[in-house]
Design a protein around this motif. Structure first.
Motif, PDB file in Angstrom:
ATOM      1  N   LYS A  25     114.208  47.285   4.568  1.00 40.70           N
ATOM      2  CA  LYS A  25     113.488  48.178   3.312  1.00 40.70           C
ATOM      3  C   LYS A  25     113.165  49.474   3.735  1.00 40.70           C
ATOM      4  CE  LYS A  25     109.770  47.986   0.019  1.00 40.70           C
ATOM      5  NZ  LYS A  25     108.786  47.178  -0.515  1.00 40.70           N
ATOM      6  N   ASN A  26     112.532  49.198   4.879  1.00 42.35           N
ATOM      7  CA  ASN A  26     111.841  50.857   5.377  1.00 42.35           C
ATOM      8  C   ASN A  26     112.575  51.764   6.238  1.00 42.35           C
ATOM      9  OD1 ASN A  26     109.351  49.788   4.063  1.00 42.35           O
ATOM     10  ND2 ASN A  26     108.710  48.708   5.951  1.00 42.35           N
ATOM     11  N   ASN A  27     113.509  51.068   7.170  1.00 42.45           N
ATOM     12  CA  ASN A  27     114.448  51.882   7.998  1.00 42.45           C
ATOM     13  C   ASN A  27     115.779  51.333   8.101  1.00 42.45           C
ATOM     14  OD1 ASN A  27     112.100  53.759   9.587  1.00 42.45           O
ATOM     15  ND2 ASN A  27     111.226  51.392   9.494  1.00 42.45           N
ATOM     16  N   GLU A  49     117.992  52.918  10.893  1.00 41.92           N
ATOM     17  CA  GLU A  49     117.700  52.379  12.353  1.00 41.92           C
ATOM     18  C   GLU A  49     118.355  50.961  12.500  1.00 41.92           C
ATOM     19  OE1 GLU A  49     116.389  54.185  14.981  1.00 41.92           O
ATOM     20  OE2 GLU A  49     116.426  55.840  13.550  1.00 41.92           O
ATOM     21  N   TYR A  71     114.528  50.279  16.903  1.00 39.48           N
ATOM     22  CA  TYR A  71     114.686  48.864  16.929  1.00 39.48           C
ATOM     23  C   TYR A  71     115.944  48.947  18.122  1.00 39.48           C
ATOM     24  CZ  TYR A  71     112.955  48.658  12.194  1.00 39.48           C
ATOM     25  OH  TYR A  71     112.316  48.623  11.173  1.00 39.48           O
ATOM     26  N   LYS A  86     110.215  39.750   8.649  1.00 39.89           N
ATOM     27  CA  LYS A  86     110.098  41.015   9.456  1.00 39.89           C
ATOM     28  C   LYS A  86     111.910  41.502   9.128  1.00 39.89           C
ATOM     29  CE  LYS A  86     109.160  42.169  14.310  1.00 39.89           C
ATOM     30  NZ  LYS A  86     108.907  41.528  15.583  1.00 39.89           N
ATOM     31  N   ASP A  98     113.440  41.636   6.450  1.00 41.27           N
ATOM     32  CA  ASP A  98     113.404  42.364   5.337  1.00 41.27           C
ATOM     33  C   ASP A  98     112.826  43.738   5.419  1.00 41.27           C
ATOM     34  OD1 ASP A  98     114.868  40.310   3.997  1.00 41.27           O
ATOM     35  OD2 ASP A  98     113.206  39.121   3.166  1.00 41.27           O
ATOM     36  N   GLU A  99     111.449  43.710   5.983  1.00 45.35           N
ATOM     37  CA  GLU A  99     110.754  44.844   6.117  1.00 45.35           C
ATOM     38  C   GLU A  99     111.691  46.028   7.002  1.00 45.35           C
ATOM     39  OE1 GLU A  99     107.201  43.876   8.190  1.00 45.35           O
ATOM     40  OE2 GLU A  99     106.149  42.838   6.540  1.00 45.35           O
ATOM     41  N   ALA A 100     112.496  45.755   7.923  1.00 45.52           N
ATOM     42  CA  ALA A 100     113.127  46.570   8.592  1.00 45.52           C
ATOM     43  C   ALA A 100     114.187  47.220   7.817  1.00 45.52           C
ATOM     44  CB  ALA A 100     113.579  45.948   9.789  1.00 45.52           C
TER      45      ALA A 100
END
Length: 497
Positions: A390-392, A395, A350, A384, A386-388
């Motif tokens: 949750k997953n990374n 970062e 990111y 978008k 939320d996904e960031a």
């Protein structure tokens, strides 16, 4: 011919108050240029205050992101204790046992037949020293008529120290003085010593390590807990230094499962787990505060086309107080470039806010129409983001807080804050550009205020001179009217002859 006085008029018929009032209005016009400048300076100072507060809100939000957001943890609920996570707490689990709660020391005198009878000797003055643990003594001075239980309790409580005193019933119509420490554990262990009155000393002296006539009602007791098998003893039931970042508030002794000896207690698990639920809220707060800054900046620097009938020599009051201000223009530009900048050195995944779904929002404008509103506002794609998170999450953290010496958004924002808000950590403190600008504006306003005072004094002097001139004119005209009336009367007399 008779003459009549008219209210508010001089003997000549001149309306002097009205003339002076009109003259004052005309003279006060001289103040307008100074008052306009003063209003302008005050408006600029007020606007800079709002800008400073807006930057402070963003700065505070960034600090929360670091302290409470990405490092956020949550703790589970427990029966024997309450745990609160703060700065420095890390995810982990601990086996906890509360073996003993801290208690306050409480001592009492032997029962006395009266609560208002003097218990001291014949000395005029005496001093009662009350010490808690290894602390500094609290001295209570008593006069000869202040040695009854009631008076002693009153004088102790007037000190508002770390002990309280009260007179309680001891049964059989007797009374006793009870002194209780406000501190728990060994830190609150009470020692009492009377100086200057051996008789009263027999009643009040107390040494926890020796013998005395005062008795111990409740012994001072430290809290005793066990963390992963290691005993921890503290004088308070609030323990903040046993586990980094965790504050423990002891509620009750853990359940005993075997009387022993030694006693065995049922342990509870203190679970400290990672919690990023606050991160999104704080990121949303950052976007809200950033957009508020841009809107405020646009408002205080706004240009409004002057009315076609307006006086071109007069300032345009429709403009923002900081219209055309170069310092604000540079600040706004730096804030925008920081918000939309690239942070690839901190996070490869990111590299900008846009990659998280935080983008600059532009209003839809049809061909030929002018764009309205504040340019550069941020908008969040919640899905978008939320996904960031949750997953990374690491970062995302690197983008905001930096990593391995590379600045993230917070680091670059802090550079801007230091320039404009100053550096409170430096010695001596470095003043920011906003403080410098405000100081200059206040100095100019102060000079204008002095000029206004001088002009007002000149106006008052001028009005006083005019008033004297009007009064002289009124007197002269009155005398002329009187002479005219006398001549007319004389002529009428001659005509009748």
């Amino acid at each position: 011919m008779a003459s009549f006085a008219v209210p508010g008029l001089g003997g000549s018929g001149l309306d002097i108050p009205s003339m002076l009032s009109q003259l004052r209005v005309a003279e006060n016009q001289k103040l307008n240029p100074y008052l306009q400048k003063q209003s302008s300076f005050n408006g600029q100072v007020s606007s800079w205050g709002k800008i400073s507060s807006s930057l402070d809100a963003i700065k505070s939000n960034m600090e929360k992101l670091q302290d409470e957001g990405f490092n956020g943890v949550s703790v589970g609920d427990n029966k024997a204790f309450k745990a609160t996570a703060g700065k420095g707490a890390i995810p982990n689990s601990y086996s906890m046992v509360v073996k003993q709660l801290a208690k306050s020391h409480k001592i009492g005198t032997e029962p006395q037949t009266s609560n208002d009878k003097e218990l001291g000797g014949s000395e005029t003055n005496r001093k009662v020293s009350i010490t808690l643990g290894d602390g500094k003594p609290m001295d209570v001075d008593l006069k000869k008529d202040e040695t009854s239980l009631t008076q002693i309790a009153k004088k102790i409580n007037e000190k508002n120290g770390d002990v309280t005193a009260e007179v309680m019933s001891a049964g059989g119509g007797k009374f006793k003085l009870v002194v209780t420490s406000k501190k728990t554990g060994s830190d609150g262990e009470i020692t009492v010593n009377v100086d200057g009155d051996s008789t009263l000393a027999e009643v009040l002296n107390f040494d926890p390590k020796g013998s005395s006539k005062m008795t111990e009602i409740t012994a001072a007791q430290n809290a005793l807990i066990e963390i992963d098998g290691e005993e921890v003893e503290r004088s308070s039931n609030t323990i903040a230094d046993a586990i980094t970042g965790i504050t423990l508030e002891l509620r009750e002794v853990s359940e005993v499962v075997a009387e022993g000896p030694p006693k065995e207690y049922k342990s509870e698990t203190l679970s400290v787990t990672a919690d990023t639920s606050q991160v999104k809220t704080l990121i949303e707060e950052f976007v809200k505060n950033y957009n508020a800054f841009l809107n405020l900046s646009a408002s205080v620097s706004a240009y409004t086309a002057p009315d076609k009938n307006a006086d071109p020599t007069q300032p345009n009051t429709g403009n923002g107080a900081l219209f055309g201000d170069g310092t604000l223009r540079r600040l706004t530009s730096q804030m925008k470039s920081t918000a939309v900048g690239n942070y690839g050195e901190a996070s490869e995944l990111y590299q900008s806010l846009a990659t998280l779904g935080i983008t600059v929002k532009f209003d839809d404008v049809n061909p030929g129409e002018e764009r309205t509103g504040t340019i550069g506002l941020l908008s969040i794609d919640s899905k978008k983001l939320d996904e960031a998170l949750k997953n990374n999450p690491k970062e995302v953290e690197a983008l905001f807080l930096g990593k391995d010496g590379a600045d993230g958004l917070k680091g670059r924002m802090e550079d801007v804050f230091k320039i404009y808000l100053g550096d409170s950590d430096s010695t001596p403190k470095t003043e920011g550009a906003i403080t410098t600008a405000v100081k200059g504006l206040k100095e100019q306003e102060s000079r204008i205020a002095k000029q206004i005072t001088r002009v007002e004094m000149r106006i008052e002097d001028s009005l006083k001179r005019s008033e004297k001139e009007f009064l002289r004119l009124d007197k002269a005209m009155t005398e002329m009217n009187s002479l005219s009336q006398s001549l007319q009367a004389a002529l009428l007399g001659l005509m009748k002859e």
